[in-house]
Design an enzyme around this catalytic site. Structure first.
Site, PDB file in Angstrom:
ATOM      1  N   ASN A 101      18.843  -8.580   4.105  1.00  0.00           N
ATOM      2  CA  ASN A 101      17.413  -8.699   3.812  1.00  0.00           C
ATOM      3  C   ASN A 101      16.908 -10.052   4.291  1.00  0.00           C
ATOM      4  OD1 ASN A 101      18.232  -6.499   2.092  1.00  0.00           O
ATOM      5  ND2 ASN A 101      16.328  -6.773   0.984  1.00  0.00           N
ATOM      6  N   ASP A 133      12.893   3.318   1.288  1.00  0.00           N
ATOM      7  CA  ASP A 133      12.134   3.455   2.531  1.00  0.00           C
ATOM      8  C   ASP A 133      12.929   3.028   3.757  1.00  0.00           C
ATOM      9  OD1 ASP A 133      12.024   0.723   1.929  1.00  0.00           O
ATOM     10  OD2 ASP A 133       9.855   0.687   1.643  1.00  0.00           O
ATOM     11  N   SER A 148       0.852  -1.195   0.000  1.00  0.00           N
ATOM     12  CA  SER A 148       0.000   0.000   0.000  1.00  0.00           C
ATOM     13  C   SER A 148       0.883   1.238   0.000  1.00  0.00           C
ATOM     14  CB  SER A 148      -0.920   0.015   1.230  1.00  0.00           C
ATOM     15  OG  SER A 148      -0.173   0.150   2.422  1.00  0.00           O
ATOM     16  N   GLY A 190       5.857  -1.520  10.544  1.00  0.00           N
ATOM     17  CA  GLY A 190       4.640  -2.224  10.913  1.00  0.00           C
ATOM     18  C   GLY A 190       4.861  -3.373  11.864  1.00  0.00           C
TER      19      GLY A 190
END
Length: 500
Positions: free
Chosen positions: A305, A246, A15, A415
């Site tokens: 990652n 980000d 999103s 999140g």
């Protein structure tokens, strides 16, 4: 100006949203004004991003941000600044007229299967790491470019723009590449901080296809008349370079004190690492799969990652599509009651990268490794979160060893900071306190860099983080004292072939 009123457009793989921030020396206020979906589109054999829908969402968000800012007594022109960040590696191609050539391909597309091996055969994997310092993941930009070489789109391309730079181009008419995102591509020389002509030529990029570099805080440009009309903002509103990857903005938003900290920017991916002054490009670092990406203020994001909450997100999405949705809060509460260490997976196994039947893939992994298949949804969630906590701990331990720096605390932002079970399990697995929050670290980091570029704030990352600590209240999770279960789980997974 004593208060900067800025919009942070933060685009994630699931999103996008536009956040309105008011920032001053004693002020840090953040409000979400618009959210929109971002879902890749399968067309034939290719998985694309609907980048025009993303641009429409950004325009709508900027319009709402300007309205909200004026209603609150903000600047008459609507905003003092705009910054855009997004996920890494994906890009759009422009033709000679500056028009977009088709939709950008999603990094989860299968077009790069087998491509890294071909690139390494030509350039050498070790040589590639010596130049770029980048973890060699199959979806890195360099491999995507190599996969597209020889296609009509690649033949017509005259410029490559990463996703946030493409949106900034449509807002301002200016083409460039922000450094923190450029450093993820596998095409940037980590030693010089410039594009590598050698690597670009090797994968078939035309001369000049890679644009000039911007650094966080640079002025990209002001709004075009069209963008100003569509957003209701004044054409003098500047678009500023921020940490456009980000994770770079999220690391700015880590409320750390001192340098002895690790961070986990936890969402669809978990980016686990340290903030360093110089890259680590040793053979051991290469073997361990660590990357050296540019951070704000000349720092290095030395990280690995890890697949992250993607496994859980795909399970939830699959159950929703089957008409059997699960309420996440109830599922996590039930998972906390499940017995620990029954089944464990390697989140980084290649089988988990594409979208699709995630519960089935986890079951197949368990069968392949001689473990019980999770018998219920809570058991499956427990398996995912314990496995992810183990992957977090492994990356934190390796980063310390490879960089020669010990840490005293792990900061979880994004999140995943909302997921108390994951944070508690991560603290237990690491044997270190976990400080969870802020959830909106990326948008906060984006806004802080803008406010400093506008002259409202001054100083270093230390000063920006001091302001963060004064206006956020993260939750602390202390590790348990009994580590026997985690040590045994680590030994169980040590023989799994897919682990690095």
């Amino acid at each position: 100006m004593t208060v900067a009123t800025v919009a942070a457009a933060d685009l994630g793989a699931a999103s996008g949203r536009v956040m309105l921030a008011r920032v001053g020396r004693d002020l840090l206020d953040l409000t979400e004004v618009h959210r929109f979906a971002n879902e890749p589109v399968q067309l034939g054999l290719t998985l694309y991003w609907d980048v025009l829908a993303l641009y429409r969402g950004v325009l709508a968000g900027l319009r709402e941000a300007g309205r909200a800012a004026r209603a609150a007594g903000g600047p008459e022109r609507g905003l003092d600044g705009i910054g855009i960040d997004s996920w890494a590696v994906d890009y759009g191609l422009l033709d000679a007229s500056g028009a977009l050539i088709g939709n950008p391909v999603c990094y989860r597309d299968r077009r790069t299967e087998g491509v890294p091996e071909r690139v390494h055969a030509r350039l050498g994997a070790e040589r590639l790491y010596e130049v770029t310092g980048v973890q060699q993941l199959p979806f890195n930009t360099i491999y995507q470019v190599a996969a597209a070489h020889g296609t009509p789109a690649a033949a017509a391309a005259r410029r490559l723009l990463l996703i946030p730079d493409l949106l900034a181009y449509w807002l301002t008419g200016q083409q460039g590449a922000e450094l923190t995102n450029a450093s993820t591509t596998g095409l940037l020389d980590a030693g010089t901080g410039a594009w590598s002509a050698e690597l670009a030529t090797a994968v078939g990029l035309a001369p000049g296809a890679l644009p000039p570099l911007w650094r966080p805080g640079d002025l990209i440009g002001t709004l075009t008349p069209d963008a100003a009309a569509r957003t209701g903002l004044d054409a003098t509103v500047p678009v500023l370079a921020v940490g456009s990857h980000d994770t770079a903005s999220a690391v700015v938003g880590v409320p750390a004190e001192g340098e002895r900290f690790a961070y986990i920017s936890c969402g669809t991916w978990s980016l686990v690492g340290l903030e360093l002054d110089a890259p680590v490009r040793t053979a051991a670092s290469h073997r361990a799969g660590f990357t050296n990406e540019a951070g704000v203020d000349g720092t290095v994001r030395y990280l690995r990652n890890v697949m992250g909450l993607w496994l859980l997100q795909e399970c939830l999405r699959g159950w929703q599509e089957q008409g059997e949705p699960a309420e996440l809060g109830e599922l996590l509460a039930a998972a906390a009651r499940e017995p620990g260490f029954v089944s464990l997976v390697d989140p980084d196994d290649a089988a988990f990268l594409p979208p699709g039947d995630m519960p089935g893939r986890i079951a197949a992994f368990c069968r392949r490794t001689g473990q019980p298949v999770p018998a219920s949804r809570p058991a499956l969630v427990r398996c995912i979160l314990e496995s992810l906590a183990l992957a977090h701990a492994r990356a934190v331990e390796q980063a310390q060893e490879l960089a020669g720096r010990s840490v005293e605390v792990v900061h979880v932002v994004g999140g995943g900071a909302r997921n108390e079970l994951l944070c508690r399990l991560t603290a237990d697995a690491c044997g270190l306190p976990v400080v969870a929050g802020p959830v909106e670290a990326t948008a906060l980091g984006n806004a802080l860099v803008q406010a400093r570029a506008l002259g409202t704030l001054h100083g270093t990352l230390t000063d920006l983080r001091a302001l963060l600590r004064a206006h956020t209240a993260p939750r602390v999770h202390l590790p348990g004292t009994d580590r026997s279960g985690w040590d045994a789980a680590r030994r169980r997974l040590s023989g799994v072939p897919s682990l690095p």
